[in-house]
Design a protein around this motif. Structure first.
Motif, mmCIF file in Angstrom:
data_model
loop_
_atom_site.group_PDB
_atom_site.id
_atom_site.type_symbol
_atom_site.label_atom_id
_atom_site.label_comp_id
_atom_site.label_asym_id
_atom_site.label_seq_id
_atom_site.Cartn_x
_atom_site.Cartn_y
_atom_site.Cartn_z
ATOM 1 N N LEU A 145 0.827 -1.211 0.000
ATOM 2 C CA LEU A 145 0.000 0.000 0.000
ATOM 3 C C LEU A 145 0.863 1.264 0.000
ATOM 4 O O LEU A 145 0.610 2.195 -0.765
ATOM 5 N N ALA A 150 0.880 4.140 -2.884
ATOM 6 C CA ALA A 150 0.532 5.521 -2.524
ATOM 7 C C ALA A 150 1.655 6.481 -2.925
ATOM 8 O O ALA A 150 1.398 7.558 -3.462
ATOM 9 N N LEU A 180 -5.867 3.178 0.394
ATOM 10 C CA LEU A 180 -4.888 3.841 -0.467
ATOM 11 C C LEU A 180 -4.976 5.356 -0.309
ATOM 12 O O LEU A 180 -3.953 6.048 -0.220
#
Length: 186
Positions: free
Chosen positions: A138, A142, A179
């Motif tokens: 994640l 991001a 996210l």
């Protein structure tokens, strides 16, 4: 890697020439309906989850530094909420161009929030296309989204607009919201 699927999609004619077509949007097509449509309804498809696993070399990134955008991943029992648009066949040409970087038109059953169901189209980018980036942690995704910028603007705007549109539809999407939280932490 930029791959142009326009010609492939234009050769696919899954419906008779009967006029209207229903199109399911699950990413930018939810919040950026910059194409003519005859009707718009909240809808969902079954058996797929939305993921930021597709590379964008032409809109939210560049060939040298692609962004990350949504695609659908098959998951048994899953439900993906979005927006369905009733469009004319002429609208497909500009949409084919918009979705050209690895997305192919597929036929899918669309379920409307009001209980109806029709056969419709969805643009889907599978892991077989060269622009597919696949899963990543994640934080990595991001950061990638935070840094990418393309001709359509910052990649982060795509994610933030999608998260906002899903909230307005009262849709829970754990991947998108996690996210978004990670992006905002950056």
């Amino acid at each position: 890697m930029l791959i142009d699927t326009t010609a492939v999609n234009q050769s696919r004619r899954p419906f008779d020439d009967n006029g209207d077509i229903w199109l399911f949007g699950y990413g930018s097509l939810i919040w950026k309906a910059d194409f003519p449509f005859l009707e718009r309804k909240s809808a969902y498809i079954e058996g797929f989850e939305r993921r930021f696993w597709q590379g964008s070399h032409d809109h939210r990134g560049t060939p040298q530094a692609p962004g990350r955008v949504a695609t659908l991943i098959p998951v048994e029992g899953a439900v993906c909420h979005g927006m369905a648009y009733r469009i004319s066949e002429e609208t497909l040409a500009p949409l084919d161009h918009r979705e050209k970087n690895g997305y192919l038109r597929e036929v899918t059953p669309l379920h409307f929030a009001d209980g109806g169901q029709v056969q419709g189209l969805v643009y889907m980018a599978t892991e077989e296309n060269p622009a597919f980036l696949g899963p990543a942690p994640l934080e990595t995704m991001a950061r990638h989204i935070h840094e990418a910028v393309g001709p359509s603007g910052p990649n982060r705007d795509y994610l933030l607009n999608l998260a906002q549109a899903l909230r307005e539809l009262d849709v829970e999407d754990a991947h998108i919201f996690a996210l978004q939280a990670e992006l905002e932490r950056l």
